[in-house]
Design a protein around this motif. Structure first.
Motif, short mmCIF file in Angstrom:
data_model
loop_
_atom_site.label_atom_id
_atom_site.label_comp_id
_atom_site.label_asym_id
_atom_site.label_seq_id
_atom_site.Cartn_x
_atom_site.Cartn_y
_atom_site.Cartn_z
N ILE A 1 0.82 -1.21 0.00
CA ILE A 1 0.00 0.00 0.00
C ILE A 1 0.86 1.27 0.00
O ILE A 1 2.04 1.23 0.35
CB ILE A 1 -0.93 0.03 1.23
CG1 ILE A 1 -0.11 -0.16 2.52
CG2 ILE A 1 -2.01 -1.03 1.11
CD1 ILE A 1 -0.86 0.17 3.77
N ASP A 2 0.23 2.38 -0.41
CA ASP A 2 0.91 3.68 -0.45
C ASP A 2 0.38 4.63 0.61
O ASP A 2 1.05 5.58 0.98
CB ASP A 2 0.68 4.32 -1.83
CG ASP A 2 1.13 3.40 -2.94
OD1 ASP A 2 2.36 3.32 -3.15
OD2 ASP A 2 0.28 2.74 -3.57
N GLN A 3 -0.86 4.41 1.03
CA GLN A 3 -1.49 5.35 1.96
C GLN A 3 -2.43 4.61 2.91
O GLN A 3 -3.04 3.61 2.54
CB GLN A 3 -2.28 6.40 1.18
CG GLN A 3 -3.01 7.41 2.05
CD GLN A 3 -3.45 8.64 1.27
OE1 GLN A 3 -2.64 9.38 0.72
NE2 GLN A 3 -4.75 8.88 1.25
N GLY B 1 -12.27 11.58 -1.80
CA GLY B 1 -11.35 12.10 -2.80
C GLY B 1 -11.49 13.60 -2.99
O GLY B 1 -11.27 14.13 -4.06
N GLY B 2 -11.87 14.28 -1.90
CA GLY B 2 -12.08 15.73 -1.96
C GLY B 2 -10.77 16.48 -1.85
O GLY B 2 -10.37 17.23 -2.74
N HIS B 3 -10.08 16.27 -0.74
CA HIS B 3 -8.78 16.89 -0.50
C HIS B 3 -8.12 16.22 0.70
O HIS B 3 -8.70 15.30 1.28
CB HIS B 3 -8.91 18.41 -0.28
CG HIS B 3 -9.70 18.81 0.95
ND1 HIS B 3 -9.47 19.96 1.64
CD2 HIS B 3 -10.71 18.19 1.60
CE1 HIS B 3 -10.31 20.05 2.66
NE2 HIS B 3 -11.07 18.99 2.65
N MET B 4 -6.90 16.65 1.03
CA MET B 4 -6.19 16.16 2.23
C MET B 4 -5.83 14.67 2.17
O MET B 4 -5.98 13.96 3.15
CB MET B 4 -7.01 16.40 3.50
CG MET B 4 -7.50 17.82 3.68
SD MET B 4 -6.24 18.90 4.36
CE MET B 4 -6.31 18.45 6.08
N GLY B 5 -5.38 14.21 1.02
CA GLY B 5 -4.95 12.82 0.95
C GLY B 5 -5.49 12.11 -0.27
O GLY B 5 -6.17 11.08 -0.17
N ILE B 6 -5.19 12.67 -1.45
CA ILE B 6 -5.70 12.13 -2.72
C ILE B 6 -4.68 11.15 -3.29
O ILE B 6 -3.48 11.35 -3.17
CB ILE B 6 -5.93 13.31 -3.72
CG1 ILE B 6 -6.84 14.37 -3.09
CG2 ILE B 6 -6.49 12.82 -5.04
CD1 ILE B 6 -8.19 13.90 -2.69
N LEU B 7 -5.18 10.10 -3.92
CA LEU B 7 -4.30 9.07 -4.47
C LEU B 7 -3.94 9.36 -5.93
O LEU B 7 -4.78 9.81 -6.71
CB LEU B 7 -4.98 7.70 -4.40
CG LEU B 7 -5.35 7.20 -3.01
CD1 LEU B 7 -6.15 5.90 -3.12
CD2 LEU B 7 -4.11 6.99 -2.15
N ALA B 8 -2.70 9.04 -6.29
CA ALA B 8 -2.24 9.15 -7.68
C ALA B 8 -2.62 7.87 -8.44
O ALA B 8 -3.05 6.89 -7.85
CB ALA B 8 -0.72 9.34 -7.70
N ARG C 1 -2.48 2.59 -3.94
CA ARG C 1 -3.43 1.82 -3.14
C ARG C 1 -3.48 2.39 -1.73
O ARG C 1 -2.45 2.73 -1.15
CB ARG C 1 -2.94 0.38 -2.99
CG ARG C 1 -3.19 -0.46 -4.19
CD ARG C 1 -3.05 -1.92 -3.79
NE ARG C 1 -2.79 -2.68 -4.99
CZ ARG C 1 -1.69 -3.34 -5.22
NH1 ARG C 1 -0.74 -3.41 -4.31
NH2 ARG C 1 -1.54 -3.99 -6.35
N ALA C 2 -4.71 2.41 -1.18
CA ALA C 2 -4.86 2.85 0.20
C ALA C 2 -5.67 1.83 0.98
O ALA C 2 -6.57 1.18 0.44
CB ALA C 2 -5.58 4.19 0.25
N VAL C 3 -5.32 1.71 2.27
CA VAL C 3 -6.20 1.03 3.21
C VAL C 3 -6.89 2.15 3.98
O VAL C 3 -6.23 3.05 4.47
CB VAL C 3 -5.42 0.15 4.20
CG1 VAL C 3 -6.37 -0.43 5.25
CG2 VAL C 3 -4.70 -0.97 3.47
N ALA C 4 -8.22 2.10 4.06
CA ALA C 4 -8.93 3.19 4.71
C ALA C 4 -10.01 2.65 5.62
O ALA C 4 -10.63 1.62 5.34
CB ALA C 4 -9.55 4.12 3.66
N HIS D 1 -7.43 9.27 -8.13
CA HIS D 1 -7.36 8.86 -9.53
C HIS D 1 -8.26 7.65 -9.80
O HIS D 1 -8.33 6.73 -8.99
CB HIS D 1 -5.91 8.51 -9.90
CG HIS D 1 -5.69 8.46 -11.37
ND1 HIS D 1 -6.04 7.35 -12.12
CD2 HIS D 1 -5.20 9.38 -12.24
CE1 HIS D 1 -5.76 7.59 -13.40
NE2 HIS D 1 -5.25 8.81 -13.49
N PRO D 2 -8.96 7.67 -10.97
CA PRO D 2 -9.83 6.52 -11.28
C PRO D 2 -9.07 5.19 -11.32
O PRO D 2 -9.68 4.13 -11.19
CB PRO D 2 -10.38 6.86 -12.67
CG PRO D 2 -10.22 8.33 -12.82
CD PRO D 2 -9.07 8.75 -11.95
N LYS D 3 -7.76 5.24 -11.48
CA LYS D 3 -6.99 3.99 -11.45
C LYS D 3 -6.28 3.78 -10.11
O LYS D 3 -5.25 3.12 -10.05
CB LYS D 3 -6.01 3.95 -12.62
CG LYS D 3 -6.73 3.70 -13.93
CD LYS D 3 -5.78 3.44 -15.07
CE LYS D 3 -6.60 3.20 -16.34
NZ LYS D 3 -5.96 3.85 -17.52
#
Lengths: 421, 168
Positions: free
Chosen positions: A292-294, A365-372, A376-379, A391-393
């Motif tokens: 994961i990245d985030q 996906g509004g702000h303060m932690g958007i993925l490129a 991949r994120a675990v949330a 990002h859609p991907k």
């Protein structure tokens, strides 16, 4: 035949002795709410209709929480529409950024949503307040605009699915795992147009905060409402906070449920919902190779103090993995303060996480932690749809605060046991 | 309102984040929203579609967030109606409230393909697939919902029912 709790609440709010699933009713509302995304549209409709007054300035709550603190000029303009309206109509419950929080954490905390209430909110997670024994459901902005004028909304009485909870959670298994497990079982439209009632002996062992997490995600199974009958824990919680009186409703012994499902809590392992639907659940043990990245810990689903305590328990003395961003969001200013006082913020920051002001920001996906692209994120949030966090991907994996915290430390989706001995 | 148009077909559980991503929700301007309609599920949609075209999808169309921006974006893009096996409930309410025609017809939704040419007559309650020469019935709406539609949406209905009554 008796009535379910949802039927009883709605019958009482339309002055009827009895209602049945399928009946169309117009119900009086105890509270209506909207945020900075949905309120501007509602205000536009309110004004277009030529309305000059609101039905009750004490029963409308506006909480700018999605793109706040204002992320750009457009968001600032939307928030300004909400603020100007609140000022003009002297709304009692407008929450400016310094006293704000994520709506569904803030309103229970402030004692504005209470057992027996009928509530609509222009936000799909309005179903959260069922945790306190209220009938509460999400609507769009136009429904809200109509209610701002009339104090009423129309409903079709929903049939109820009853989940009978038995047994005990294993260590590291939480309310979040239970609701993900149930969504995995019945699917993202498994409760479409229906109420999901959580009962059975084990429900009393679940904290009010855990119940808020469970009811919060009823919408992720398509549910119209999630609901839990008030018990001693509920009363204790609301008595400390209530801003008006309330009525406790309970289902009749012979209430009719569309379906009853028995759920053994002991059978549940920590869950992970894979992209791109909350129903794509697996046991965390089956997810060992997902790097994961985030990591995002917070939201209206899991940003309460118990969630932060749990995440801190896992992170204490550990460090966030290299090249992983871990973002922790308390859901309200009160929770923020409490996290400081309890030393949780020290633990997060020392572990290499950031600790942010309350906002819905990254969850949608509004702000303060958007993925490129490709990240991949675990949330601990509630949705993992395509593009949900950026990002859609990009990809979002939903999990509990314990699994999210453990994953932040190892850099891949992990069982908390891997980092806490 | 009889419609004759081309179909854009999508699968199950098309959610409101796909219909209008949250990154565009810092505005409520219909024309601006329309530019991004269906962007995260079909980047080409808005370029390919013509005014009046129809969206056909599987079950649970419009699931997810309560954002009314989703049916608004579809309507403002020029889509004449949406046909699905089933709709998520908030999306359903929102569409009725803002006057986006939506029809539940499970068999039609399953059998109509992308690019088919279809004709819809909501008053008569049927859908004809011209490309495949098949006719389907539309599930009739409850009378109360029809009353809202006949009033031209929820706000005119509220105005008639509450605001004008209160003035008397």
């Amino acid at each position: 035949m008796g009535m379910t709790i949802v039927e009883k609440i709605l019958a009482a709010h339309c002055q009827r002795e009895k209602v049945e699933p399928g009946d169309l009713v117009i119900a009086d509302l105890d509270l209506i709410l909207a945020n900075d995304v949905t309120a501007p549209l509602a205000i536009k409709e309110f004004e277009k209709a030529g309305a000059e007054k609101v039905f009750d300035a004490s029963r409308i709550a506006f909480i700018p929480d999605h793109f706040t603190p204002n992320k750009d000029i457009k968001s600032a303009e939307q928030c300004k529409i909400v603020r100007d309206f609140a000022r003009r109509f002297k709304l009692d419950n407008y929450f400016e950024v310094g006293e704000m929080g994520i709506e569904h954490a803030l309103l229970p905390e402030k004692g504005l949503v209470l057992p027996g209430d009928a509530i609509i909110g222009a936000d799909s997670h309005t179903c959260t307040y069922g945790a306190l024994g209220a009938f509460s459901t999400g609507v769009g902005s136009t429904d809200l605009a109509a209610a701002m004028i009339t104090g009423k909304a129309w409903f079709k009485i929903p049939p109820t699915l009853l989940f009978n909870l038995k047994g005990r959670f294993k260590k590291w298994v939480t309310a979040k795992d239970l609701i993900l497990y149930l969504i995995g079982k019945i699917g993202v439209d498994g409760a479409l147009y229906k109420a999901m009632q959580f009962g059975g002996p084990a429900v009393h062992d679940i904290s009010v905060e855990g119940r808020l997490t469970i009811c919060n995600m009823a919408i992720e199974a398509g549910g119209k409402a999630g609901i839990i009958e008030p018990d001693e824990k509920t009363i204790k919680y609301v008595e400390q906070r209530k801003q008006r009186n309330y009525t406790v409703f309970k289902a009749d012994q012979d209430a009719a449920y569309e379906q009853e499902l028995e759920i053994q809590l002991d059978d549940i392992e920590p869950q992970v919902a894979y992209p791109h639907l909350p129903e794509n659940t697996r046991n965390v043990q089956e997810a060992s190779d997902v790097t994961i990245d985030q990591v995002v810990i917070g939201s209206c689903t899991n940003g309460r103090i118990e969630d932060l305590r749990l995440a801190a328990e896992v992170m204490k003395g550990n460090a966030v993995a290299d090249y992983v961003r871990c973002i922790v969001f308390p859901a309200t200013q009160q929770i923020y303060l409490q996290a400081i006082q309890e030393g949780l913020v020290d633990i997060f920051i020392n572990a290499g996480a950031v600790f942010s002001t309350p906002t819905c920001g990254p969850c949608l996906g509004g702000h303060m932690g958007i993925l490129a692209e490709g990240e991949r994120a675990v949330a601990t949030t509630n949705r993992n749809f395509v593009g949900r966090m950026g990002h859609p991907k990009s990809e979002v994996y939903l999990a509990s605060p314990a699994v999210a915290a453990a994953s932040a430390i190892t850099g891949k989706i992990s069982h908390p046991e891997e980092v806490v001995r | 309102m009889k419609v004759h148009a081309k179909v854009f077909k999508y699968g199950n559980d098309v959610n409101t984040d796909e219909i209008i991503p949250a990154r565009y929700l810092n505005t409520s301007d219909p024309d601006e929203l329309a530019l991004h309609c269906m962007e995260d599920i079909d980047k080409e949609f808005i370029k390919k579609m013509k005014k009046g075209d129809i969206i056909v999808a599987g079950k649970n169309f419009g699931c997810g967030s309560s954002r009314e921006h989703a049916p608004i974006a579809i309507k403002a893009a020029g889509v004449s109606c949406v046909i699905a096996e089933s709709f998520a409930r908030i999306f359903y309410r929102n569409s009725i409230n803002i006057g986006l025609p939506i029809f539940e017809s499970p068999q039609a939704a399953q059998e109509i393909n992308d690019g088919d040419e279809i004709e819809v007559d909501p008053n008569e309650g049927w859908i004809i697939n011209i490309t495949r020469d098949k006719k389907y019935t539309i599930k009739p709406l409850p009378p109360f919902i029809q009353e809202i539609i006949q009033s031209d949406g929820l706000m005119p209905w509220v105005k008639k029912k509450y605001m004008e009554v209160n003035k008397e």
